[in-house]
Scaffold this active site. Sequence first.
Site, PDB file in Angstrom:
ATOM      1  N   PHE A  23       0.856  -1.179   0.000  1.00  0.00           N
ATOM      2  CA  PHE A  23       0.000   0.000   0.000  1.00  0.00           C
ATOM      3  C   PHE A  23       0.898   1.236   0.000  1.00  0.00           C
ATOM      4  CE2 PHE A  23      -4.525   0.707   0.627  1.00  0.00           C
ATOM      5  CZ  PHE A  23      -4.575   2.085   0.815  1.00  0.00           C
ATOM      6  N   HIS A  57      -2.255 -11.703   4.411  1.00  0.00           N
ATOM      7  CA  HIS A  57      -2.196 -11.295   5.817  1.00  0.00           C
ATOM      8  C   HIS A  57      -3.585 -11.245   6.428  1.00  0.00           C
ATOM      9  CE1 HIS A  57      -2.856  -7.451   3.680  1.00  0.00           C
ATOM     10  NE2 HIS A  57      -3.555  -7.118   4.764  1.00  0.00           N
ATOM     11  N   ASP A  59      -5.824  -9.034   9.075  1.00  0.00           N
ATOM     12  CA  ASP A  59      -5.943  -7.782   9.813  1.00  0.00           C
ATOM     13  C   ASP A  59      -6.389  -8.055  11.245  1.00  0.00           C
ATOM     14  OD1 ASP A  59      -5.255  -6.204   7.673  1.00  0.00           O
ATOM     15  OD2 ASP A  59      -7.296  -5.554   7.217  1.00  0.00           O
ATOM     16  N   HIS A  63      -6.116  -2.677  13.698  1.00  0.00           N
ATOM     17  CA  HIS A  63      -5.849  -1.991  12.428  1.00  0.00           C
ATOM     18  C   HIS A  63      -6.892  -0.921  12.129  1.00  0.00           C
ATOM     19  CE1 HIS A  63      -4.549  -1.287   8.386  1.00  0.00           C
ATOM     20  NE2 HIS A  63      -5.555  -1.909   7.814  1.00  0.00           N
ATOM     21  N   HIS A 164     -14.396  -2.168   6.608  1.00  0.00           N
ATOM     22  CA  HIS A 164     -13.664  -2.501   7.822  1.00  0.00           C
ATOM     23  C   HIS A 164     -14.497  -2.178   9.071  1.00  0.00           C
ATOM     24  CE1 HIS A 164      -9.970  -2.687   5.321  1.00  0.00           C
ATOM     25  NE2 HIS A 164      -9.505  -3.460   6.297  1.00  0.00           N
TER      26      HIS A 164
END
EC number: 3.5.1.9
Length: 213
Positions: A23, A57, A59, A63, A164
Amino acid sequence: MPSPCDRKLWDISPPVGAHSPVFPGDTPYQQQWSATITPGCPVNVSAITLSPHVGAHADAPLHYDAAGAAIGAVALEPFLGRCRVIHAIGCGPLIEWRHLAHALTDLPPRVLVRTYAKAPVQWDAQLAAYAPDTIERLAGLGVQLVGIDTASIDPADSKTLESHQVIRRRGLRVLENLVLDEVPEGDYELIALPLRLVNADASPVRAVLRALD
């Protein structure tokens, strides 16, 4: 009946190295040798620096929630067990409910969505993400973990991270940066355990799928 050792495996983790996309602004993978095999040294030993979001990965709640748990404190159960791979290739910027509707009967508690025909090897600013309503409705069906073959379940330029935030509110777990290029739609056993990093906001995983009995 085949034993677990005889069942086919799909490695759904991208290779991690100096050229792994990250990112923008995140810490890329770097490796240095602390020791190398020489007449006076019997081993090679390296040191690595990387964001825990490099490669496949998981999270952590930390996060996307200042008061959330670090990845070393989360339960492992969501990252291990029956899952379904659903194809939504070329779905556009958001995975909407209509893209998954063909594969939602008897849904297991883990859902991985493939959006790429072939996973890119460079950063993709136009990555596909989950629509927040899709996460909400999957949670309503009992899903505990969602995964995706892009770098984020939210659009790359999002500042609100709405998907999220649904994950946070509904208590789901998330896997990102998977490689599902060779995986047919269907049900599998997922094995993608995060490291027990006691203060980290994410953890690399070696994510694999195993054929069911």
